[in-house]
Design a protein around this motif. Structure first.
Motif, PDB file in Angstrom:
ATOM      1  N   ALA A  44       5.950  12.751  -5.007  1.00 26.52           N
ATOM      2  CA  ALA A  44       5.252  11.677  -4.283  1.00 26.52           C
ATOM      3  C   ALA A  44       4.624  10.676  -5.255  1.00 26.52           C
ATOM      4  N   MET A  45       4.019  11.183  -6.316  1.00 29.95           N
ATOM      5  CA  MET A  45       3.379  10.279  -7.279  1.00 29.95           C
ATOM      6  C   MET A  45       4.424   9.413  -7.985  1.00 29.95           C
ATOM      7  N   LYS A  46       5.554  10.061  -8.362  1.00 33.36           N
ATOM      8  CA  LYS A  46       6.602   9.356  -9.105  1.00 33.36           C
ATOM      9  C   LYS A  46       7.295   8.305  -8.236  1.00 33.36           C
ATOM     10  N   GLU A  47       7.670   8.683  -7.038  1.00 31.55           N
ATOM     11  CA  GLU A  47       8.416   7.768  -6.173  1.00 31.55           C
ATOM     12  C   GLU A  47       7.543   6.619  -5.680  1.00 31.55           C
ATOM     13  N   ASN A  48       6.289   6.911  -5.320  1.00 36.30           N
ATOM     14  CA  ASN A  48       5.405   5.829  -4.876  1.00 36.30           C
ATOM     15  C   ASN A  48       5.104   4.871  -6.027  1.00 36.30           C
ATOM     16  N   ALA A  49       4.933   5.409  -7.219  1.00 36.52           N
ATOM     17  CA  ALA A  49       4.692   4.554  -8.383  1.00 36.52           C
ATOM     18  C   ALA A  49       5.893   3.645  -8.616  1.00 36.52           C
ATOM     19  N   ASN A  50       7.086   4.214  -8.451  1.00 29.37           N
ATOM     20  CA  ASN A  50       8.298   3.436  -8.694  1.00 29.37           C
ATOM     21  C   ASN A  50       8.464   2.303  -7.679  1.00 29.37           C
ATOM     22  N   PRO A  74       1.096  -9.613  -7.473  1.00 32.72           N
ATOM     23  CA  PRO A  74       1.103  -8.379  -6.687  1.00 32.72           C
ATOM     24  C   PRO A  74      -0.215  -7.618  -6.799  1.00 32.72           C
ATOM     25  N   ILE A  75      -0.794  -7.303  -5.641  1.00 32.45           N
ATOM     26  CA  ILE A  75      -1.884  -6.326  -5.629  1.00 32.45           C
ATOM     27  C   ILE A  75      -1.215  -4.973  -5.452  1.00 32.45           C
ATOM     28  N   VAL A  76      -1.431  -4.110  -6.421  1.00 32.87           N
ATOM     29  CA  VAL A  76      -0.794  -2.796  -6.455  1.00 32.87           C
ATOM     30  C   VAL A  76      -1.778  -1.787  -5.873  1.00 32.87           C
ATOM     31  N   GLU A  77      -1.408  -1.183  -4.739  1.00 29.07           N
ATOM     32  CA  GLU A  77      -2.362  -0.311  -4.041  1.00 29.07           C
ATOM     33  C   GLU A  77      -1.849   1.114  -3.879  1.00 29.07           C
ATOM     34  N   PRO A  78      -2.208   1.998  -4.790  1.00 25.99           N
ATOM     35  CA  PRO A  78      -1.903   3.418  -4.594  1.00 25.99           C
ATOM     36  C   PRO A  78      -3.166   4.099  -4.064  1.00 25.99           C
ATOM     37  N   PRO A  91      -7.349   0.215  -5.906  1.00 23.19           N
ATOM     38  CA  PRO A  91      -7.423   1.674  -5.811  1.00 23.19           C
ATOM     39  C   PRO A  91      -8.514   2.100  -4.825  1.00 23.19           C
ATOM     40  N   ASN A  92      -8.527   3.394  -4.523  1.00 32.69           N
ATOM     41  CA  ASN A  92      -9.667   4.005  -3.849  1.00 32.69           C
ATOM     42  C   ASN A  92     -10.801   4.129  -4.851  1.00 32.69           C
ATOM     43  N   MET A  93     -12.027   4.097  -4.359  1.00 29.88           N
ATOM     44  CA  MET A  93     -13.134   4.507  -5.228  1.00 29.88           C
ATOM     45  C   MET A  93     -13.030   6.021  -5.354  1.00 29.88           C
ATOM     46  N   ARG A 140       0.830  -1.209   0.000  1.00 24.94           N
ATOM     47  CA  ARG A 140       0.000   0.000   0.000  1.00 24.94           C
ATOM     48  C   ARG A 140       0.861   1.253   0.000  1.00 24.94           C
ATOM     49  N   CYS A 141       0.567   2.146  -0.945  1.00 23.61           N
ATOM     50  CA  CYS A 141       1.149   3.481  -0.944  1.00 23.61           C
ATOM     51  C   CYS A 141       0.021   4.471  -0.660  1.00 23.61           C
ATOM     52  N   VAL A 142       0.364   5.612  -0.097  1.00 24.32           N
ATOM     53  CA  VAL A 142      -0.646   6.577   0.327  1.00 24.32           C
ATOM     54  C   VAL A 142      -0.380   7.936  -0.298  1.00 24.32           C
TER      55      VAL A 142
END
Ligand code: 13P
Length: 344
Positions: A162-168, A184-188, A230-232, A148-150
């Protein structure tokens, strides 16, 4: 080759597909101990390892005279502690889940740490030794994982950094999981905190997902063997405008259409602090929409599956059956919502 799948890719695809098979979704039961402190203090239960074990044990073995959890729950996400626990009969939780027809998954991120120089933004940690951790969990029976990334919405966040580093970090995690046979469940997660409206959340969610899939592509992640969590797309928690489930559904599916490749087999939403009923109604509305949806739309809820169960339990063994009944009820409701068939 770009058109033929290797054996390991075929396996990843079949796990991912099983997790989002019609009528089923994921139970997220991987809360860290600090989160369990909040959940248990709400019902006056002491947050001990033993109590966490008793509570999770009753969730995983939920059945009633007619139904068992695995009719609606395909996989369960565990944390490290729970992954190594056993029930009172000495049967490991992994065995309990497998015998009951559910796939064990493991939470692999190790929480978040500040991204210095930003406005209180964070990055998820846990890449060190990740490959050997994946291979150990695979040997013990895990077949999928979550990280999980936030991201936070405010006037000047999420920042590009934040978007770039968390995506990476999500892409590195996904790549390492797949090398070890884990889906992998990818959770941003874009948090609901704030008074922003639905449109603002939609824009930010689209940006975050675009960064995420660009990074997954750059890291050669095999998308057919991944799931997105993802979030809704909802308005901020303190937004004064109100929206219907259909508004949320349209905004969410539009954001996903614009950013999530059709190769991704399924999207399992987090509930993010919505009420149980709200989360179910929103998922149901999405599955009823007549819009292009090349992925299965399902759930990976923690709070929206467990809130009533926790309340019914109150830490008392005499309430275990009542708590299990509540979990089965929400699981059934969400299973129906994955098919657009839920009725209040
Ligand atoms: P909620 O459904 O309570 O948001 O939790 C889902 C989850 O696992 C967050 O990582």
């Amino acid at each position: 080759s770009y058109t033929q799948y290797t054996d390991s890719q075929t396996q990843l695809m079949s796990i991912a597909k099983a997790i989002v098979s019609p009528g089923k979704g994921v139970l997220a039961a991987d809360e860290i101990n600090a989160t369990m402190e909040k959940r248990f203090s709400g019902i006056g239960v002491e947050n001990t390892e033993e109590n966490r074990k008793i509570y999770r044990g009753l969730l995983f073995s939920a059945t009633n005279s007619q139904h068992s959890l695995s009719e609606y729950i395909s996989g369960v996400i565990l944390n490290h502690e729970t992954f190594h626990q056993s029930n009172e009969d000495g049967v490991s939780f992994i065995d309990v889940l497998q015998k009951n027809g559910m796939i064990p998954g493991i939470k692999l991120d190790q929480g978040v740490t500040p991204l210095v120089g930003t406005n209180d933004e964070v990055i998820a940690e846990g890449l060190d030794r990740l490959s050997s951790r994946c291979s150990e969990y695979y040997k013990l029976g895990a077949r999928f994982a979550k990280w999980r990334c936030v991201l936070k919405i405010s006037e000047n966040t999420p920042s590009e950094l934040a978007m770039k580093e968390n995506a990476n970090v999500l892409a590195r995690y996904a790549s390492i999981c797949q090398q070890n046979g884990l889906v992998p469940i990818v959770e941003p997660e874009v948090l609901r905190d704030g008074d922003h409206d639905l449109e603002k959340n939609q824009k930010v969610t689209e940006q975050v997902l675009s960064y995420t899939y660009k990074a997954l592509m750059e890291h050669h992640v095999f998308l057919e063997g991944t799931l997105l969590k993802p979030n809704m797309v909802t308005a901020g928690q303190s937004c004064t405008k109100s929206y219907t489930a259909k508004d949320v559904a349209k905004a969410t599916v539009t954001a996903l259409q614009r950013t999530v490749p059709a190769a991704v087999p399924g999207i399992v939403f987090l509930s993010g602090g919505q009420s149980e009923e709200e989360a179910t109604l929103n998922l149901n509305a999405m599955n009823q929409l007549e819009m292009v949806k090349p992925w299965r739309l399902s759930f990976s809820f923690a709070r929206a599956l467990q809130a009533s169960a926790l309340k019914a339990w109150q830490g008392k063994s005499c309430n275990a059956t009542a708590a299990q009944a509540e979990l089965l009820k929400r699981s059934y409701a969400n299973g129906m919502a994955t098919q657009g068939k839920y009725e209040e």
